[in-house]
Design a protein around this motif. Structure first.
Motif, PDB file in Angstrom:
ATOM      1  N   ASN A  81      18.868 -32.274  85.472  1.00  0.00           N
ATOM      2  CA  ASN A  81      19.966 -32.411  86.425  1.00  0.00           C
ATOM      3  C   ASN A  81      19.576 -31.657  87.689  1.00  0.00           C
ATOM      4  O   ASN A  81      18.410 -31.277  87.850  1.00  0.00           O
ATOM      5  N   GLU A  82      20.510 -31.406  88.583  1.00  0.00           N
ATOM      6  CA  GLU A  82      20.190 -30.747  89.849  1.00  0.00           C
ATOM      7  C   GLU A  82      19.711 -29.321  89.666  1.00  0.00           C
ATOM      8  O   GLU A  82      19.080 -28.762  90.576  1.00  0.00           O
ATOM      9  N   ASN A  83      19.979 -28.721  88.521  1.00  0.00           N
ATOM     10  CA  ASN A  83      19.690 -27.300  88.347  1.00  0.00           C
ATOM     11  C   ASN A  83      18.584 -26.996  87.341  1.00  0.00           C
ATOM     12  O   ASN A  83      17.725 -26.159  87.602  1.00  0.00           O
ATOM     13  N   VAL A  84      18.605 -27.660  86.178  1.00  0.00           N
ATOM     14  CA  VAL A  84      17.769 -27.227  85.055  1.00  0.00           C
ATOM     15  C   VAL A  84      16.515 -28.080  84.935  1.00  0.00           C
ATOM     16  O   VAL A  84      16.586 -29.307  84.821  1.00  0.00           O
ATOM     17  N   GLY A  85      15.360 -27.394  84.948  1.00  0.00           N
ATOM     18  CA  GLY A  85      14.096 -28.094  84.789  1.00  0.00           C
ATOM     19  C   GLY A  85      12.986 -27.168  84.355  1.00  0.00           C
ATOM     20  O   GLY A  85      13.135 -25.939  84.336  1.00  0.00           O
ATOM     21  N   LYS A  96      10.740 -22.137  83.562  1.00  0.00           N
ATOM     22  CA  LYS A  96      12.021 -22.831  83.594  1.00  0.00           C
ATOM     23  C   LYS A  96      12.795 -22.414  84.838  1.00  0.00           C
ATOM     24  O   LYS A  96      12.764 -21.251  85.256  1.00  0.00           O
ATOM     25  N   SER A  97      13.494 -23.376  85.440  1.00  0.00           N
ATOM     26  CA  SER A  97      14.373 -23.097  86.567  1.00  0.00           C
ATOM     27  C   SER A  97      15.795 -23.492  86.218  1.00  0.00           C
ATOM     28  O   SER A  97      16.024 -24.505  85.553  1.00  0.00           O
ATOM     29  N   THR A  98      16.737 -22.689  86.656  1.00  0.00           N
ATOM     30  CA  THR A  98      18.157 -23.015  86.467  1.00  0.00           C
ATOM     31  C   THR A  98      18.881 -23.119  87.807  1.00  0.00           C
ATOM     32  O   THR A  98      20.107 -23.204  87.849  1.00  0.00           O
ATOM     33  N   ASP A  99      18.107 -23.123  88.897  1.00  0.00           N
ATOM     34  CA  ASP A  99      18.721 -23.235  90.222  1.00  0.00           C
ATOM     35  C   ASP A  99      18.042 -24.317  91.067  1.00  0.00           C
ATOM     36  O   ASP A  99      17.897 -24.192  92.277  1.00  0.00           O
ATOM     37  N   GLY A 100      17.612 -25.381  90.398  1.00  0.00           N
ATOM     38  CA  GLY A 100      17.043 -26.506  91.114  1.00  0.00           C
ATOM     39  C   GLY A 100      15.631 -26.313  91.619  1.00  0.00           C
ATOM     40  O   GLY A 100      15.195 -27.046  92.509  1.00  0.00           O
ATOM     41  N   PHE A 120      11.954 -33.306  77.660  1.00  0.00           N
ATOM     42  CA  PHE A 120      13.187 -32.670  77.216  1.00  0.00           C
ATOM     43  C   PHE A 120      14.250 -33.738  77.008  1.00  0.00           C
ATOM     44  O   PHE A 120      14.499 -34.566  77.887  1.00  0.00           O
ATOM     45  N   ILE A 121      14.855 -33.711  75.835  1.00  0.00           N
ATOM     46  CA  ILE A 121      15.918 -34.658  75.494  1.00  0.00           C
ATOM     47  C   ILE A 121      17.239 -34.200  76.087  1.00  0.00           C
ATOM     48  O   ILE A 121      18.041 -35.012  76.556  1.00  0.00           O
ATOM     49  N   ASP A 122      17.465 -32.887  76.074  1.00  0.00           N
ATOM     50  CA  ASP A 122      18.645 -32.278  76.678  1.00  0.00           C
ATOM     51  C   ASP A 122      18.279 -30.834  77.013  1.00  0.00           C
ATOM     52  O   ASP A 122      17.111 -30.449  76.909  1.00  0.00           O
ATOM     53  N   GLU A 123      19.242 -30.023  77.405  1.00  0.00           N
ATOM     54  CA  GLU A 123      18.932 -28.669  77.860  1.00  0.00           C
ATOM     55  C   GLU A 123      18.437 -27.753  76.749  1.00  0.00           C
ATOM     56  O   GLU A 123      17.833 -26.713  77.030  1.00  0.00           O
ATOM     57  N   MET A 124      18.648 -28.122  75.507  1.00  0.00           N
ATOM     58  CA  MET A 124      18.205 -27.297  74.392  1.00  0.00           C
ATOM     59  C   MET A 124      16.930 -27.810  73.737  1.00  0.00           C
ATOM     60  O   MET A 124      16.084 -27.022  73.312  1.00  0.00           O
ATOM     61  N   THR A 142      10.979 -27.001  71.040  1.00  0.00           N
ATOM     62  CA  THR A 142      12.001 -25.983  71.217  1.00  0.00           C
ATOM     63  C   THR A 142      13.366 -26.574  70.908  1.00  0.00           C
ATOM     64  O   THR A 142      13.617 -27.759  71.166  1.00  0.00           O
ATOM     65  N   THR A 143      14.229 -25.748  70.361  1.00  0.00           N
ATOM     66  CA  THR A 143      15.622 -26.148  70.130  1.00  0.00           C
ATOM     67  C   THR A 143      16.587 -25.176  70.815  1.00  0.00           C
ATOM     68  O   THR A 143      17.787 -25.226  70.578  1.00  0.00           O
ATOM     69  N   ASN A 144      16.035 -24.304  71.681  1.00  0.00           N
ATOM     70  CA  ASN A 144      16.872 -23.331  72.382  1.00  0.00           C
ATOM     71  C   ASN A 144      16.509 -23.223  73.861  1.00  0.00           C
ATOM     72  O   ASN A 144      16.541 -22.140  74.443  1.00  0.00           O
ATOM     73  N   GLY A 145      16.172 -24.361  74.453  1.00  0.00           N
ATOM     74  CA  GLY A 145      15.916 -24.385  75.883  1.00  0.00           C
ATOM     75  C   GLY A 145      14.629 -23.734  76.329  1.00  0.00           C
ATOM     76  O   GLY A 145      14.486 -23.393  77.503  1.00  0.00           O
TER      77      GLY A 145
END
Length: 326
Positions: A81-85, A96-100, A120-124, A142-145
């Motif tokens: 999404n716009e933040n997490v990658g 990992k970034s949480t601010d785009g 990544f399938i989702d954030e986790m 990973t199962t915890n991001g």
């Protein structure tokens, strides 16, 4: 007569796709552009060989360079999404970034490796493919991001270069010596197919059953049954192909060594070369909702807008139309 008209329009559309203007995009680096990811038509990121990440918020009209602090050749990037990658690459580089993408936090998978791709399938929940200890292949999960990673593999596996998941449970990984691995239980088990002896560089799917892999010596294979079987598709190139992406089941592009670039409008039944007037390696192709992107060595970056050309067969007595999909 109708059949001739249909063929004529198909040829017109295919020619338009190939010859539509590719614009060379200026980016603030001469480093290799190794991977590109967009979450929509406007917001996207590029990973670079100098350990930096480029970001655009205006569809590539302007780019800003951000340091990841990794100082390694980056190989792959993905944002959810716009933040997490995440971004990853050589010498176990992972962050990992949480601010785009403005700032990055290092993560570790616990082994020395080249991380070649991620999904990544989702954030986790996510996976990495790589060449592991002693040059053997490995996968990491990973199962915890990304806070912790489980690594596993086999000394009999070749390098694993690319991976793609069609669902939360089903995914594919490809690599050297024609290896295709498939899981249907979130990576607990992987079944192996060998589909020739050429190294495979990339895998993509347009739906849960329809997918393609590309590799060395112009190799392209397609599956229509979720990897149950793979069929060779003919190309007019012997260059290594490094990346493939499909807009839908019909329209696709693959790129590779020495400026190789091919497009298809019929799911790969036929592939036609087109030129970006470069002999540099083209490392990734990506479709966004209304554009296509290609990146490669020495800051090579190209964009083609108006990729929504289509042909509509409304009914048995329809008027054939060629236009822009709404």
């Amino acid at each position: 007569m109708r059949h001739s008209i249909l063929i004529f329009f198909l040829l017109c559309v295919f020619t338009s796709l190939l010859n539509a203007q590719w614009v060379k995009i200026t980016v603030p680096t001469t480093a290799d552009l190794t991977s590109i990811h967009f979450i929509n038509d406007d917001i996207g990121w590029i990973s670079c060989s100098d350990g930096k990440v480029l970001k655009t918020t205006d569809g590539g009209n302007s780019w800003i360079s951000y340091s990841t602090g990794l100082n390694r050749r980056l190989q792959t990037i993905q944002f959810l999404n716009e933040n997490v990658g995440w971004v990853a690459g050589n010498n176990s580089a992972l962050a990992k970034s949480t601010d785009g993408g403005l700032t990055w936090t290092p993560q570790t998978i616990g082994i020395s490796t080249i991380i070649s791709s991620m999904f990544f399938i989702d954030e986790m929940n996510g996976f990495l493919s790589c060449a592991g200890l002693n040059e053997s292949a490995c996968l990491a999960k990973t199962t915890n991001g990304g806070a912790s990673w489980q690594t596993y593999g086999s000394e009999n596996w070749p390098w694993l270069i690319s991976m793609y998941f069609t669902s939360g449970q089903t995914g594919y990984a490809v690599g050297g010596a024609g290896y295709v691995l498939k899981t249907t239980n979130f990576g607990t088990n992987w079944n192996i197919q060998i589909v020739g002896d050429q190294n495979l560089e990339d895998v993509t799917f347009s739906d849960e059953f329809t997918g393609w892999v590309v590799g060395h010596s112009g190799k392209i294979l397609k599956t229509a049954n979720g990897g149950g079987s793979w069929i060779n598709q003919s190309t007019n190139t012997s260059q290594a192909l490094y990346s493939v992406d499909f807009k839908n089941n019909d329209i696709g592009i693959t790129v590779g060594h020495y400026g190789a670039a091919l497009a298809t409008f019929d799911g790969g039944t036929t592939w036609q070369s087109f030129s970006l007037e470069t002999n540099r390696r083209l490392l990734q192709v990506l479709f966004t909702p209304s554009a296509a992107w290609i990146v490669g060595d020495y800051g090579s970056c190209y964009k083609q807008a108006n990729t929504n050309l289509y042909i509509s067969n409304i009914s048995s007595n329809e008027i054939l139309t060629v236009g822009t999909q709404k």
